[in-house]
Write a protein that holds these residues in place. Structure first.
Motif, PDB file in Angstrom:
ATOM      1  N   GLY A 214       0.824  -1.204   0.000  1.00 22.28           N
ATOM      2  CA  GLY A 214       0.000   0.000   0.000  1.00 22.28           C
ATOM      3  C   GLY A 214       0.854   1.248   0.000  1.00 22.28           C
ATOM      4  N   LEU A 215       1.511   1.506  -1.125  1.00 23.85           N
ATOM      5  CA  LEU A 215       2.398   2.657  -1.230  1.00 23.85           C
ATOM      6  C   LEU A 215       1.598   3.920  -1.491  1.00 23.85           C
ATOM      7  N   GLY A 216       2.009   4.993  -0.883  1.00 22.58           N
ATOM      8  CA  GLY A 216       1.345   6.272  -1.093  1.00 22.58           C
ATOM      9  C   GLY A 216       1.364   7.101   0.176  1.00 22.58           C
ATOM     10  N   ASN A 217       0.870   8.313   0.051  1.00 20.60           N
ATOM     11  CA  ASN A 217       0.838   9.253   1.163  1.00 20.60           C
ATOM     12  C   ASN A 217      -0.605   9.410   1.627  1.00 20.60           C
ATOM     13  N   ARG A 218      -0.906   8.909   2.805  1.00 18.42           N
ATOM     14  CA  ARG A 218      -2.260   8.955   3.349  1.00 18.42           C
ATOM     15  C   ARG A 218      -2.782  10.388   3.480  1.00 18.42           C
ATOM     16  N   ASP A 219      -1.885  11.363   3.651  1.00 18.91           N
ATOM     17  CA  ASP A 219      -2.292  12.756   3.855  1.00 18.91           C
ATOM     18  C   ASP A 219      -2.495  13.527   2.562  1.00 18.91           C
ATOM     19  N   LEU A 220      -2.197  12.913   1.428  1.00 22.63           N
ATOM     20  CA  LEU A 220      -2.365  13.574   0.140  1.00 22.63           C
ATOM     21  C   LEU A 220      -3.444  12.817  -0.629  1.00 22.63           C
ATOM     22  N   THR A 221      -4.572  13.452  -0.867  1.00 17.69           N
ATOM     23  CA  THR A 221      -5.739  12.782  -1.441  1.00 17.69           C
ATOM     24  C   THR A 221      -5.419  11.984  -2.692  1.00 17.69           C
ATOM     25  N   VAL A 222      -4.712  12.562  -3.627  1.00 18.78           N
ATOM     26  CA  VAL A 222      -4.416  11.894  -4.894  1.00 18.78           C
ATOM     27  C   VAL A 222      -3.559  10.648  -4.694  1.00 18.78           C
ATOM     28  N   ASP A 223      -2.747  10.649  -3.666  1.00 18.69           N
ATOM     29  CA  ASP A 223      -1.781   9.574  -3.453  1.00 18.69           C
ATOM     30  C   ASP A 223      -2.205   8.614  -2.345  1.00 18.69           C
ATOM     31  N   ALA A 224      -3.438   8.724  -1.856  1.00 21.00           N
ATOM     32  CA  ALA A 224      -3.865   7.953  -0.684  1.00 21.00           C
ATOM     33  C   ALA A 224      -4.454   6.593  -1.020  1.00 21.00           C
ATOM     34  N   VAL A 225      -4.509   6.213  -2.272  1.00 21.25           N
ATOM     35  CA  VAL A 225      -5.156   4.957  -2.654  1.00 21.25           C
ATOM     36  C   VAL A 225      -4.445   3.749  -2.048  1.00 21.25           C
ATOM     37  N   GLY A 226      -3.125   3.709  -2.109  1.00 18.24           N
ATOM     38  CA  GLY A 226      -2.381   2.564  -1.576  1.00 18.24           C
ATOM     39  C   GLY A 226      -2.663   2.282  -0.112  1.00 18.24           C
ATOM     40  N   PRO A 227      -2.510   3.274   0.770  1.00 15.79           N
ATOM     41  CA  PRO A 227      -2.815   3.044   2.181  1.00 15.79           C
ATOM     42  C   PRO A 227      -4.284   2.687   2.414  1.00 15.79           C
ATOM     43  N   GLN A 228      -5.189   3.255   1.636  1.00 12.54           N
ATOM     44  CA  GLN A 228      -6.609   2.935   1.790  1.00 12.54           C
ATOM     45  C   GLN A 228      -6.887   1.484   1.400  1.00 12.54           C
ATOM     46  N   VAL A 229      -6.200   1.010   0.381  1.00 12.21           N
ATOM     47  CA  VAL A 229      -6.364  -0.388  -0.031  1.00 12.21           C
ATOM     48  C   VAL A 229      -5.908  -1.309   1.094  1.00 12.21           C
ATOM     49  N   CYS A 230      -4.765  -1.022   1.690  1.00 10.94           N
ATOM     50  CA  CYS A 230      -4.268  -1.871   2.782  1.00 10.94           C
ATOM     51  C   CYS A 230      -5.218  -1.869   3.978  1.00 10.94           C
ATOM     52  N   ASP A 231      -5.915  -0.755   4.196  1.00 16.82           N
ATOM     53  CA  ASP A 231      -6.886  -0.697   5.290  1.00 16.82           C
ATOM     54  C   ASP A 231      -8.036  -1.677   5.078  1.00 16.82           C
ATOM     55  N   SER A 232      -8.368  -1.968   3.821  1.00 12.08           N
ATOM     56  CA  SER A 232      -9.514  -2.837   3.572  1.00 12.08           C
ATOM     57  C   SER A 232      -9.129  -4.257   3.145  1.00 12.08           C
ATOM     58  N   VAL A 233      -7.859  -4.607   3.255  1.00  9.22           N
ATOM     59  CA  VAL A 233      -7.405  -5.964   2.923  1.00  9.22           C
ATOM     60  C   VAL A 233      -7.453  -6.825   4.186  1.00  9.22           C
ATOM     61  N   THR A 234      -7.947  -8.038   4.051  1.00  8.36           N
ATOM     62  CA  THR A 234      -7.946  -8.977   5.169  1.00  8.36           C
ATOM     63  C   THR A 234      -6.652  -9.785   5.096  1.00  8.36           C
ATOM     64  N   VAL A 235      -5.769  -9.527   6.043  1.00 10.54           N
ATOM     65  CA  VAL A 235      -4.468 -10.197   6.082  1.00 10.54           C
ATOM     66  C   VAL A 235      -4.648 -11.562   6.736  1.00 10.54           C
ATOM     67  N   THR A 236      -4.143 -12.614   6.070  1.00 12.53           N
ATOM     68  CA  THR A 236      -4.344 -13.978   6.575  1.00 12.53           C
ATOM     69  C   THR A 236      -3.044 -14.740   6.818  1.00 12.53           C
ATOM     70  N   ARG A 237      -1.912 -14.134   6.543  1.00 11.77           N
ATOM     71  CA  ARG A 237      -0.638 -14.863   6.648  1.00 11.77           C
ATOM     72  C   ARG A 237      -0.401 -15.420   8.045  1.00 11.77           C
ATOM     73  N   HIS A 238      -0.724 -14.647   9.080  1.00  8.56           N
ATOM     74  CA  HIS A 238      -0.481 -15.081  10.455  1.00  8.56           C
ATOM     75  C   HIS A 238      -1.357 -16.272  10.847  1.00  8.56           C
ATOM     76  N   LEU A 239      -2.491 -16.458  10.183  1.00 11.34           N
ATOM     77  CA  LEU A 239      -3.395 -17.553  10.528  1.00 11.34           C
ATOM     78  C   LEU A 239      -2.818 -18.917  10.167  1.00 11.34           C
ATOM     79  N   ARG A 240      -2.009 -18.961   9.110  1.00 14.34           N
ATOM     80  CA  ARG A 240      -1.424 -20.240   8.697  1.00 14.34           C
ATOM     81  C   ARG A 240      -0.530 -20.791   9.797  1.00 14.34           C
ATOM     82  N   LYS A 241       0.227 -19.932  10.463  1.00 16.10           N
ATOM     83  CA  LYS A 241       1.136 -20.392  11.517  1.00 16.10           C
ATOM     84  C   LYS A 241       0.371 -20.797  12.776  1.00 16.10           C
ATOM     85  N   GLU A 242      -0.724 -20.079  13.070  1.00 15.19           N
ATOM     86  CA  GLU A 242      -1.461 -20.328  14.306  1.00 15.19           C
ATOM     87  C   GLU A 242      -2.321 -21.591  14.251  1.00 15.19           C
ATOM     88  N   ASN A 243      -2.953 -21.845  13.104  1.00 10.10           N
ATOM     89  CA  ASN A 243      -3.851 -22.992  13.006  1.00 10.10           C
ATOM     90  C   ASN A 243      -3.859 -23.508  11.570  1.00 10.10           C
TER      91      ASN A 243
END
Length: 82
Positions: free
Chosen positions: A38-67
């Motif tokens: 999610g590359l980009g600058n959260r404080d700059l509207t035009v460049d905020a897409v990357g961080p916004q995408v990461c906010d709505s991604v469900t990260v699952t990598r840690h689940l593989r190790k736990e169960n």
């Protein structure tokens, strides 16, 4: 390349999801790991897409190790985010 999309945000997300999934399958058949950068600058509207995408991604990598057995039943792809 700049793309203009006329439609609802939900439709845009679905179209992007389908395109990225197809691209990943063509590039690496049977892929199982995805890294979202999610590359980009959260404080700059035009460049905020990357961080916004990461906010709505469900990260699952840690689940593989736990169960691992449950992960393999429920989740098909391992997703990590930066």
């Amino acid at each position: 390349m700049r793309i203009m999309f006329m439609g609802t945000p939900a439709l845009a997300r679905e179209c992007l999801r389908a395109e990225l999934s197809a691209l990943c399958e063509r590039t690496v058949p049977g892929f199982s790991d995805v890294l979202v950068a999610g590359l980009g600058n959260r404080d700059l509207t035009v460049d905020a897409v990357g961080p916004q995408v990461c906010d709505s991604v469900t990260v699952t990598r840690h689940l593989r190790k736990e169960n691992t057995p449950l992960f393999s039943q429920l989740v098909q792809k391992t997703v990590s985010a930066l």
